[in-house]
Write an enzyme that holds these catalytic residues in place. Structure first.
Site, PDB file in Angstrom:
ATOM      1  N   PHE A   8      38.224  56.135 -25.811  1.00  0.00           N
ATOM      2  CA  PHE A   8      37.148  56.494 -26.740  1.00  0.00           C
ATOM      3  C   PHE A   8      36.518  57.794 -26.262  1.00  0.00           C
ATOM      4  CE2 PHE A   8      32.620  56.426 -28.018  1.00  0.00           C
ATOM      5  CZ  PHE A   8      32.826  56.511 -29.391  1.00  0.00           C
ATOM      6  N   TYR A  10      33.720  60.916 -26.992  1.00  0.00           N
ATOM      7  CA  TYR A  10      32.464  61.161 -27.734  1.00  0.00           C
ATOM      8  C   TYR A  10      31.891  62.552 -27.447  1.00  0.00           C
ATOM      9  CZ  TYR A  10      30.519  60.032 -23.198  1.00  0.00           C
ATOM     10  OH  TYR A  10      30.245  60.059 -21.852  1.00  0.00           O
ATOM     11  N   GLY A  11      32.500  63.318 -26.532  1.00  0.00           N
ATOM     12  CA  GLY A  11      31.968  64.640 -26.178  1.00  0.00           C
ATOM     13  C   GLY A  11      33.072  65.670 -26.250  1.00  0.00           C
ATOM     14  N   SER A  12      33.294  66.375 -25.128  1.00  0.00           N
ATOM     15  CA  SER A  12      34.314  67.436 -25.136  1.00  0.00           C
ATOM     16  C   SER A  12      35.710  66.887 -25.417  1.00  0.00           C
ATOM     17  CB  SER A  12      34.326  68.181 -23.794  1.00  0.00           C
ATOM     18  OG  SER A  12      34.873  67.368 -22.768  1.00  0.00           O
ATOM     19  N   GLU A  85      36.704  64.622 -15.619  1.00  0.00           N
ATOM     20  CA  GLU A  85      35.395  63.988 -15.817  1.00  0.00           C
ATOM     21  C   GLU A  85      34.736  63.604 -14.485  1.00  0.00           C
ATOM     22  OE1 GLU A  85      34.052  63.717 -18.970  1.00  0.00           O
ATOM     23  OE2 GLU A  85      35.815  64.806 -19.629  1.00  0.00           O
TER      24      GLU A  85
END
Ligand code: SIN
Length: 173
Positions: A8, A10-12, A85
């Site tokens: 999932f 949600y950002g980059s 990350e």
């Protein structure tokens, strides 16, 4: 499918998915919201002058993308993502609604209290930091505006990201 896993994003990872995926679905995560509360000293800022990037905080909902990663790519993709990350994010297992079904997915969350955590600030302060920050992955401004555009394309209805994008496009006082 046996061996397939879902990520999932949600950002980059929504607007810069430079890894192998087999499928991509609009997905909704209930119980978490996207916020520009994580400091970035390795992508959109530098040590001593962190930029602001998104993480998930408890409560609300968050629309993003579920990517299906094939069994043969799994180790390589997650090895790459663990490194990309590494600035405070850890893997977390969640359940997202996508394509009319509930899917078990892995996401990367930077929890409150990690060494790069900055936390809450008003929209003008978020915009001030984002406007002046840059790091090895480029300007923080590009991160925020590309994210806002990608979320509009997903019809994500993210008021926080929209408010930050509006503040960024308004001339600084
Ligand atoms: C994500 O995109 O899912 C994680 C946060 C980021 O890299 O911006």
């Amino acid at each position: 499918m046996s061996g397939d896993v879902w990520l999932f994003a949600y950002g980059s990872l929504i607007f810069r998915p430079d890894f192998a995926v087999e499928a991509r679905l609009r997905a909704e995560l209930i119980g978490w919201s996207r916020r520009f509360y994580q400091g970035s000293t390795d992508h959109r800022g530098v040590p001593g002058a962190p930029g602001r990037v998104v993480t998930l905080v408890p409560g609300g909902r968050c629309v993003g993308i579920a990517y299906r990663v094939g069994p043969r790519d799994r180790d390589r993709v997650f090895g790459y993502l663990d490194e990309r990350e590494q600035g405070g994010y850890t893997r977390q297992e969640v359940e997202v609604r996508a394509g009319g079904a509930l899917l078990a997915a892995t996401t990367y969350v930077a929890h409150a209290g990690n060494p790069d955590w900055i936390g809450e600030a008003d929209v003008d302060e978020l915009a001030r930091v984002i406007r002046r920050s840059a790091g090895p992955s480029g300007p923080n401004l590009a991160y925020a505006l590309e994210l806002a555009e990608a979320l509009r394309a997903l019809d994500a209805g993210d008021e926080h990201v929209e408010a930050v994008a509006r503040a960024l496009l308004t001339s600084p006082a």
